[in-house]
Enzyme design. Structure first.
Site, mmCIF file in Angstrom:
data_model
loop_
_atom_site.group_PDB
_atom_site.id
_atom_site.type_symbol
_atom_site.label_atom_id
_atom_site.label_comp_id
_atom_site.label_asym_id
_atom_site.label_seq_id
_atom_site.Cartn_x
_atom_site.Cartn_y
_atom_site.Cartn_z
ATOM 1 N N ASP A 1 0.815 -1.214 0.000
ATOM 2 C CA ASP A 1 0.000 0.000 0.000
ATOM 3 C C ASP A 1 0.852 1.269 0.000
ATOM 4 O O ASP A 1 0.482 2.273 0.594
ATOM 5 C CB ASP A 1 -0.918 0.008 1.226
ATOM 6 C CG ASP A 1 -0.180 -0.341 2.520
ATOM 7 O OD1 ASP A 1 1.026 -0.049 2.612
ATOM 8 O OD2 ASP A 1 -0.801 -0.917 3.424
ATOM 9 N N GLU B 1 0.237 -9.084 -1.602
ATOM 10 C CA GLU B 1 -0.383 -8.700 -0.331
ATOM 11 C C GLU B 1 -1.667 -7.903 -0.587
ATOM 12 O O GLU B 1 -1.908 -6.830 -0.053
ATOM 13 C CB GLU B 1 0.579 -7.905 0.546
ATOM 14 C CG GLU B 1 0.142 -7.817 2.003
ATOM 15 C CD GLU B 1 1.112 -7.027 2.862
ATOM 16 O OE1 GLU B 1 1.917 -7.661 3.569
ATOM 17 O OE2 GLU B 1 1.070 -5.777 2.821
ATOM 18 N N GLU C 1 -2.614 4.732 3.443
ATOM 19 C CA GLU C 1 -2.441 3.361 2.959
ATOM 20 C C GLU C 1 -3.749 2.675 2.582
ATOM 21 O O GLU C 1 -3.804 1.938 1.585
ATOM 22 C CB GLU C 1 -1.697 2.526 4.006
ATOM 23 C CG GLU C 1 -0.239 2.880 4.198
ATOM 24 C CD GLU C 1 -0.003 4.008 5.182
ATOM 25 O OE1 GLU C 1 1.164 4.295 5.491
ATOM 26 O OE2 GLU C 1 -1.000 4.618 5.655
ATOM 27 N N HIS D 1 6.289 4.150 13.559
ATOM 28 C CA HIS D 1 6.680 5.037 12.476
ATOM 29 C C HIS D 1 5.515 5.555 11.652
ATOM 30 O O HIS D 1 5.691 6.484 10.862
ATOM 31 C CB HIS D 1 7.628 4.305 11.528
ATOM 32 C CG HIS D 1 6.946 3.236 10.712
ATOM 33 N ND1 HIS D 1 6.651 2.001 11.217
ATOM 34 C CD2 HIS D 1 6.471 3.256 9.436
ATOM 35 C CE1 HIS D 1 6.048 1.285 10.286
ATOM 36 N NE2 HIS D 1 5.916 2.024 9.199
ATOM 37 N N ARG E 1 2.368 7.401 9.984
ATOM 38 C CA ARG E 1 2.030 8.821 9.971
ATOM 39 C C ARG E 1 1.012 9.171 11.054
ATOM 40 O O ARG E 1 1.132 10.207 11.727
ATOM 41 C CB ARG E 1 1.475 9.199 8.582
ATOM 42 C CG ARG E 1 1.313 10.677 8.332
ATOM 43 C CD ARG E 1 0.828 10.892 6.910
ATOM 44 N NE ARG E 1 1.781 10.376 5.938
ATOM 45 C CZ ARG E 1 2.749 11.089 5.391
ATOM 46 N NH1 ARG E 1 2.888 12.357 5.713
ATOM 47 N NH2 ARG E 1 3.572 10.549 4.508
ATOM 48 N N HIS F 1 12.827 5.051 13.303
ATOM 49 C CA HIS F 1 12.644 5.352 11.891
ATOM 50 C C HIS F 1 13.459 6.588 11.510
ATOM 51 O O HIS F 1 13.612 7.519 12.325
ATOM 52 C CB HIS F 1 11.154 5.598 11.619
ATOM 53 C CG HIS F 1 10.780 5.609 10.183
ATOM 54 N ND1 HIS F 1 10.804 6.747 9.415
ATOM 55 C CD2 HIS F 1 10.366 4.613 9.351
ATOM 56 C CE1 HIS F 1 10.418 6.463 8.182
ATOM 57 N NE2 HIS F 1 10.155 5.184 8.114
#
Length: 383
Positions: free
Chosen positions: A96, A118, A132, A213, A215, A246
């Protein structure tokens, strides 16, 4: 025939690697790995343990704003060019990411079959995770073949009207990857991890691995998570926390400000994949918002607290391998305490995302898509 495998982030590279290795053994198909440049250096790092090279890098302009629009506007012309030069039989995009969406669009516009590795993960909430959830739904609309990791993912696709014959349930290739790396049992390359491993062994301590990590975790949600980590360390004198941070500056600065100098908390750079696998095997508990770790940890029976309010990987939760705790400080600390006391533990034997055969099943689905005869089976496979 070339099959283009497009990666721009480390998770994409890790999940594409087993498929690339399987295609390299095929009599008629050949992997062609393309690095989009979305995360510089990360794709190459992830492929090295699998002995895989990058075959081509996209020629994109330097990024200045860091926005999704800037990234896509740079990727599309570069993808259009490489697709015309290579003329692959199919393009495989994973998951994604923005790289995946751009690759799917560019291939679709040239009439090249899009294979979605996936496929079918859903929260049905376009805001969580953002962006995503929207990205993977858009890829699904134009994919010619959907490689679904679980029956539930396949069912979600059928509910959306995807024809059954365009869906193959394969398991998740990350299980292939984690098994292959774990079997090699490589010593830690990261100095901090190696020292921490020795310290834990000598003192009889326990490791808690933390990653965050996404958003939606930035800012206040991450602050609540970091406060929970402080509580876990304070309440459990035998616990050491490992937090590979990250590279995003916003995440890095926030973690180091909150936890830098905290006793029994080790902050490192992102771990190379074999080191991450080693940490997962050593850990007594994992706190993460990572989708990949939710899929990898069950291979080792390592319990996972998912630092999200919703997850598209319900199989781990339903199998008793993981628990949704969001970013509520008290809930994270309390649930971690239950795991560390032994009051809460994984109840599922095995990994709900597969047994390490996903790459082989994906190649079989590709053969059908491209109207190829199945590859001859080896003597070992026939037994």
């Amino acid at each position: 025939m070339d099959v283009m495998l497009l990666a721009g982030t480390r998770p994409e590279a890790v999940k594409l690697a087993p498929l690339a290795l399987a295609l390299a053994e095929h009599p008629h198909l050949r992997p062609f790995v393309v690095h989009s440049g979305q995360h510089q250096g990360m794709v190459e790092q992830a492929l090295i343990p699998f002995g895989l090279p990058v075959d081509a890098w996209l020629d994109t302009p330097p990024r200045t704003t860091g926005t999704q629009a800037e990234l896509v506007s740079g990727l599309l012309p570069a993808l259009d060019d490489v697709l015309r030069r290579v003329a692959p039989a199919a393009v495989v995009v994973q998951g994604d990411t923005t790289t995946g969406l751009a690759g799917a669009l560019a291939a679709f516009w040239q009439g090249i079959p899009v294979v979605h590795l996936e496929a079918g993960l859903r929260t049905h909430d376009l805001a969580a995770p953002f962006p995503e959830e929207g990205t993977r739904q858009m890829i699904s609309r134009i994919a010619a073949l959907h490689l679904a990791p679980t029956p539930a993912a396949a069912a979600a696709l059928r509910t959306e009207g995807v024809p059954r014959q365009r869906i193959a349930v394969t398991g998740n290739t990350v299980v292939d990857a984690v098994i292959a790396i774990a079997e090699r049992d490589l010593p830690a390359r990261d100095t901090a991890l190696a020292l921490l491993e020795m310290e834990i062994a000598e003192a009889g301590e326990r490791l808690v691995l933390v990653t965050s990590h996404r958003r939606e975790s930035w800012g206040e949600p991450l602050s609540r998570t970091l406060a929970a980590i402080e509580l876990i360390v304070a309440e459990h004198s035998d616990v050491q926390v490992l937090f590979p941070v990250h590279p995003n500056p916003a995440v890095r600065d926030q973690v180091k400000t909150a936890l830098g100098g905290t006793p029994r908390v080790t902050i490192t750079e992102p771990l190379e994949y074999p080191d991450l696998v080693r940490a997962l095997r050593l850990a007594e508990l994992v706190l993460t918002d990572s989708g990949g770790i939710q899929e990898e940890a069950p291979t080792f029976g390592t319990p996972v607290l998912v630092l999200r309010d919703v997850t598209e990987r319900r199989e781990a939760v339903e199998a008793g391998c993981a628990w949704l705790v969001g970013t509520d400080t008290g809930l994270i600390a309390d649930t971690a305490a239950k795991v560390l006391r032994g009051d809460l533990y994984p109840t599922h034997a095995g990994n709900p995302y597969g047994d390490g055969n996903a790459a082989a099943l994906s190649v079989a689905a590709l053969e059908e898509l491209l109207d190829l005869a199945p590859a001859p089976r080896t003597a070992a496979e026939s037994r």
